[in-house]
Scaffold this active site. Structure first.
Site, mmCIF file in Angstrom:
data_model
loop_
_atom_site.group_PDB
_atom_site.id
_atom_site.type_symbol
_atom_site.label_atom_id
_atom_site.label_comp_id
_atom_site.label_asym_id
_atom_site.label_seq_id
_atom_site.Cartn_x
_atom_site.Cartn_y
_atom_site.Cartn_z
ATOM 1 N N ASP A 1 0.853 -1.197 0.000
ATOM 2 C CA ASP A 1 0.000 0.000 0.000
ATOM 3 C C ASP A 1 0.887 1.244 0.000
ATOM 4 O O ASP A 1 1.893 1.309 0.712
ATOM 5 C CB ASP A 1 -0.916 -0.015 1.234
ATOM 6 N N GLN B 1 -14.366 2.323 1.428
ATOM 7 C CA GLN B 1 -13.733 1.903 0.170
ATOM 8 C C GLN B 1 -13.500 3.120 -0.715
ATOM 9 O O GLN B 1 -14.429 3.896 -0.966
ATOM 10 C CB GLN B 1 -14.613 0.885 -0.570
ATOM 11 N N HIS C 1 -10.397 -5.384 -3.498
ATOM 12 C CA HIS C 1 -9.052 -5.603 -2.972
ATOM 13 C C HIS C 1 -9.142 -6.007 -1.514
ATOM 14 O O HIS C 1 -10.050 -5.579 -0.793
ATOM 15 C CB HIS C 1 -8.173 -4.354 -3.123
HETATM 16 P P1 5GP Z 1 -9.727 1.279 0.279
HETATM 17 O O1 5GP Z 1 -9.776 2.590 0.985
HETATM 18 O O2 5GP Z 1 -10.439 1.343 -1.057
HETATM 19 O O3 5GP Z 1 -10.145 0.096 1.100
HETATM 20 O O4 5GP Z 1 -8.194 1.001 -0.020
HETATM 21 C C1 5GP Z 1 -7.503 1.589 -1.068
HETATM 22 C C2 5GP Z 1 -6.044 1.588 -0.709
HETATM 23 O O5 5GP Z 1 -5.299 1.844 -1.874
HETATM 24 C C3 5GP Z 1 -5.647 2.637 0.327
HETATM 25 O O6 5GP Z 1 -5.112 2.010 1.480
HETATM 26 C C4 5GP Z 1 -4.612 3.492 -0.411
HETATM 27 O O7 5GP Z 1 -3.539 3.899 0.419
HETATM 28 C C5 5GP Z 1 -4.156 2.566 -1.509
HETATM 29 N N1 5GP Z 1 -3.694 3.241 -2.715
HETATM 30 C C6 5GP Z 1 -4.328 4.273 -3.354
HETATM 31 N N2 5GP Z 1 -3.635 4.638 -4.438
HETATM 32 C C7 5GP Z 1 -2.553 3.799 -4.506
HETATM 33 C C8 5GP Z 1 -1.469 3.686 -5.432
HETATM 34 O O8 5GP Z 1 -1.357 4.411 -6.429
HETATM 35 N N3 5GP Z 1 -0.538 2.736 -5.181
HETATM 36 C C9 5GP Z 1 -0.625 1.907 -4.089
HETATM 37 N N4 5GP Z 1 0.354 0.995 -3.927
HETATM 38 N N5 5GP Z 1 -1.645 1.986 -3.199
HETATM 39 C C10 5GP Z 1 -2.592 2.923 -3.412
#
Ligand code: 5GP
Length: 114
Positions: free
Chosen positions: A30, A94, A100
């Site tokens: 992440d 999300q 994911h």
């Molecule tokens: P969500 O909030 O949808 O459950 O998780 C999305 C995750 O993607 C977040 O923890 C965020 O830090 C990660 N993330 C967002 N953009 C990127 C990126 O460009 N590269 C990586 N490696 N992680 C990302």
């Protein structure tokens, strides 16, 4: 349809620190970790969220869970414990509309998560 951010990472169009990949899924660190070990495991198939997975995805979801366990082992987390989380929908936080699983470990994780 435009590719999702995670499809672009899976296809190598956006760089990421990849820790595992196979024909069905990719795992990478992440960009904004909330634990010493914070890896995202994503299917190559762009399913928007867990709510959008169907019966046809049963084998893929099983593969993802077994792969999460494999990655946790690879990261040295199996002995101490770890968490696998799929934030699903707005209220759950999300932010990327591509299914994911967060694999979190390396510190004590509180419950309830807040
Ligand atoms: P969500 O909030 O949808 O459950 O998780 C999305 C995750 O993607 C977040 O923890 C965020 O830090 C990660 N993330 C967002 N953009 C990127 C990126 O460009 N590269 C990586 N490696 N992680 C990302």
């Amino acid at each position: 349809m435009e590719k999702t951010l995670f499809e672009k990472i899976a296809d190598g169009e956006i760089p990421a620190d990849i820790v595992y990949q196979d024909p069905q899924c990719v795992a990478f660190r992440d960009i904004s970790p909330v634990a010493p070990q914070h890896v995202l495991l994503v299917p190559r198939k762009p399913i928007p969220s867990l709510s959008d997975a169907g019966a046809e995805d049963a084998a893929l979801l099983g593969h993802l869970m077994l792969t999460a366990s494999l990655i946790a082992e690879q990261l040295g987390l199996s002995g101490q414990g770890y968490r696998v989380v799929a934030n699903t929908g707005v209220a759950a936080g999300q932010t990327v509309p591509h299914l994911h699983f967060h694999i979190l470990g390396g510190r004590t994780l509180e419950w309830p998560p807040g």
